[in-house]
Design a protein around this motif. Structure first.
Motif, short mmCIF file in Angstrom:
data_model
loop_
_atom_site.label_atom_id
_atom_site.label_comp_id
_atom_site.label_asym_id
_atom_site.label_seq_id
_atom_site.Cartn_x
_atom_site.Cartn_y
_atom_site.Cartn_z
N LEU A 51 43.50 63.15 41.30
CA LEU A 51 44.54 62.20 40.90
C LEU A 51 44.69 62.13 39.38
CD1 LEU A 51 46.42 60.19 42.42
CD2 LEU A 51 44.74 58.41 41.94
N VAL A 52 43.57 62.25 38.68
CA VAL A 52 43.59 62.16 37.21
C VAL A 52 44.41 63.29 36.60
CG1 VAL A 52 42.13 62.32 35.16
CG2 VAL A 52 41.39 60.94 37.08
N SER A 53 44.44 64.45 37.26
CA SER A 53 45.14 65.62 36.70
C SER A 53 46.61 65.68 37.08
CB SER A 53 44.44 66.90 37.18
OG SER A 53 44.54 67.03 38.59
N VAL A 54 47.11 64.71 37.85
CA VAL A 54 48.50 64.73 38.31
C VAL A 54 49.34 63.74 37.51
CG1 VAL A 54 50.03 64.38 40.29
CG2 VAL A 54 47.76 65.37 40.64
N PRO A 55 50.47 64.16 36.94
CA PRO A 55 51.35 63.22 36.24
C PRO A 55 51.85 62.15 37.19
CG PRO A 55 51.96 65.50 35.76
CD PRO A 55 50.97 65.54 36.88
N PRO A 56 51.77 60.85 36.80
CA PRO A 56 52.12 59.76 37.70
C PRO A 56 53.56 59.75 38.17
CG PRO A 56 50.87 58.97 35.82
CD PRO A 56 51.24 60.38 35.53
N LEU A 57 54.50 60.21 37.35
CA LEU A 57 55.91 60.05 37.69
C LEU A 57 56.61 61.35 38.06
CD1 LEU A 57 56.98 57.53 34.91
CD2 LEU A 57 56.33 57.03 37.26
N SER A 58 55.88 62.45 38.13
CA SER A 58 56.52 63.73 38.45
C SER A 58 56.91 63.78 39.91
CB SER A 58 55.58 64.89 38.13
OG SER A 58 55.33 64.93 36.74
N VAL A 59 58.15 64.06 40.20
CA VAL A 59 58.64 64.12 41.57
C VAL A 59 58.21 65.42 42.21
CG1 VAL A 59 60.69 64.10 43.02
CG2 VAL A 59 60.62 62.69 40.96
N SER A 60 57.56 65.33 43.38
CA SER A 60 57.09 66.52 44.05
C SER A 60 58.27 67.31 44.60
CB SER A 60 56.14 66.15 45.20
OG SER A 60 56.80 65.31 46.12
N GLY A 61 58.22 68.61 44.43
CA GLY A 61 59.23 69.48 45.00
C GLY A 61 60.50 69.57 44.16
N ALA A 62 60.63 68.80 43.08
CA ALA A 62 61.83 68.83 42.27
C ALA A 62 61.66 69.87 41.16
CB ALA A 62 62.08 67.45 41.65
N ALA A 63 62.75 70.54 40.82
CA ALA A 63 62.70 71.56 39.78
C ALA A 63 62.45 70.90 38.44
CB ALA A 63 64.01 72.34 39.75
N ALA A 64 61.65 71.54 37.62
CA ALA A 64 61.32 71.01 36.31
C ALA A 64 61.74 72.00 35.24
CB ALA A 64 59.83 70.72 36.22
N PHE A 65 62.06 71.48 34.06
CA PHE A 65 62.36 72.33 32.91
C PHE A 65 61.12 72.38 32.03
CE2 PHE A 65 63.40 72.53 28.42
CZ PHE A 65 64.15 73.70 28.34
N GLU A 66 60.70 73.58 31.66
CA GLU A 66 59.53 73.74 30.82
C GLU A 66 59.80 74.77 29.74
OE1 GLU A 66 55.56 73.01 33.35
OE2 GLU A 66 56.76 74.69 34.11
N THR A 67 59.35 74.50 28.53
CA THR A 67 59.49 75.45 27.44
C THR A 67 58.45 75.13 26.37
OG1 THR A 67 61.06 76.49 25.92
CG2 THR A 67 61.15 74.09 26.11
N SER A 68 58.23 76.08 25.49
CA SER A 68 57.33 75.90 24.35
C SER A 68 58.10 76.24 23.08
CB SER A 68 56.09 76.79 24.48
OG SER A 68 55.31 76.42 25.60
N VAL A 69 57.99 75.38 22.08
CA VAL A 69 58.69 75.56 20.82
C VAL A 69 57.66 75.53 19.70
CG1 VAL A 69 60.53 74.71 19.32
CG2 VAL A 69 60.70 74.39 21.80
N VAL A 70 57.81 76.43 18.72
CA VAL A 70 56.86 76.51 17.61
C VAL A 70 57.56 76.18 16.30
CG1 VAL A 70 55.21 77.98 16.38
CG2 VAL A 70 55.56 78.29 18.84
N GLN A 71 56.93 75.30 15.52
CA GLN A 71 57.41 74.96 14.19
C GLN A 71 56.20 74.79 13.28
OE1 GLN A 71 60.35 74.78 12.86
NE2 GLN A 71 61.71 74.88 14.63
N ALA A 72 56.17 75.57 12.19
CA ALA A 72 55.09 75.46 11.19
C ALA A 72 53.71 75.50 11.84
CB ALA A 72 55.26 74.17 10.38
#
Length: 342
Positions: free
Chosen positions: A224-245
């Protein structure tokens, strides 16, 4: 743990000399400070345990209780409860929850490990545990539910989120454990408990079953500790990584659709978790510029971990902008175009 924190935070292997050299940097962090406090309390516990001649005195028991509260406080203050809104209330609830779980599980483990040795004083031992469990278990459930309610911002999504589903499994297991414990204590109260009675009513086996369920509950809690509390199961998520300095921002928007969404931003500066970033602001605007920029209320929920909840009014390409102060007088802007679906 103090020595392991630097390689863990930096995410890289370090020589023994580098590990010891980074201890000073670790001590300057929030976690490092409370690790030292925790170590000091554990040392005091060790000294207290060795004073066997004081075990029956009230001052010993009071000192042990205060040290126990202090020990659990180090986990709550250095963790997520200490970084949330109304942190004092959250920390207090978390400490009470820890104490209740320890009283229940600690008593169970003690009975199991002692085995038949405690049967010579069975009435006294079982009466003590029965009284402790009767008080601690309802408090444990109440504080656990209160913390879950705060983490999930209500229970409206309890069956539509991974966190809610895992939490439901945990609650079900706790209910089973309470039922098993209640049954055992009813058997105890219904008979004059002597050695032969314990064998007949199989009280020891009931205690072992309750202990096993308790261990499973702790395992589910770890998940339970490793699961985000509000993330909807089965819903598509947007993920990206951005680098600055040389600062990496891992951005996650869940779910990427119209309505309530949750934004997570985890920053990885060159110094890892040892370099703390505690301030960030954000806004989101429609790329077509048909809707003015919407400010986002960003909250620090962990080391270099920011979280926000917002309402996206319509589908389309949205520009998410995050502004952080990585160093005094140095501001960085991270941006990403998020495709929001219906």
């Amino acid at each position: 743990m103090l020595l392991l924190q630097a390689p863990y935070a930096l995410g890289q292997a370090m020589s023994i000399g580098e590990v010891f050299g980074a201890v000073d940097d670790v001590l300057q962090t929030r976690l490092g400070t409370w690790l030292v406090v925790r170590g000091s309390i554990l040392l005091a516990f060790l000294i207290l345990i060795r004073q066997r001649n004081l075990h029956e005195k009230p001052i010993y028991r009071m000192t042990a209780i205060l040290l126990g509260i202090g020990l659990f406080a180090t986990f709550s203050i250095s963790g997520h409860p200490g970084m949330r809104e109304f942190s004092v209330l959250s920390i207090g609830t978390d400490i009470v929850h820890f104490l209740s779980v320890s009283a229940w599980m600690g008593g169970l483990v003690t009975l199991v490990l002692l085995g038949r040795k405690w049967q010579s004083e069975s009435s006294r031992v079982i009466s003590w545990f029965s009284f402790t469990a009767t008080i601690s278990m309802p408090i444990m459930v109440a504080t656990g539910v209160a913390q879950a309610w705060r983490m999930m911002e209500g229970f409206q999504n309890i069956f539509s989120t991974t966190y809610g589903i895992v939490l439901s499994v945990k609650v079900l297991l706790v209910v089973v454990a309470i039922a098993a414990g209640t049954r055992a204590r009813q058997l105890f109260k219904s008979k004059k408990v002597e050695q032969q009675d314990l064998k007949e009513i199989k009280f020891s086996k009931t205690i072992v079953v309750e202990s096993m369920i308790g261990i499973v509950v702790l395992a589910v809690t770890a998940v339970l500790v490793s699961v985000p509390p509000l993330s909807v199961s089965g819903a598509a998520a947007f993920e990206t990584s951005v680098v600055q300095a040389n600062v990496i921002a891992d951005i996650r928007v869940t779910p990427a659709r119209v309505g309530e969404v949750e934004v997570h931003v985890v920053l990885s500066p060159p110094g890892g978790a040892l370099q703390s970033i505690e301030e960030a602001t954000a806004r989101i605007s429609l790329v077509a510029e048909e809707i003015p920029a919407i400010p986002i209320d960003v909250q620090l929920v962990g080391t270099n971990h920011f979280q926000a909840a917002l309402l996206v009014p319509r589908a389309g390409d949205w520009l998410l902008e995050i502004f952080v102060n990585s160093e005094p007088g140095k501001s960085l802007r991270f941006s990403a175009v998020v495709e929001i679906n219906d």
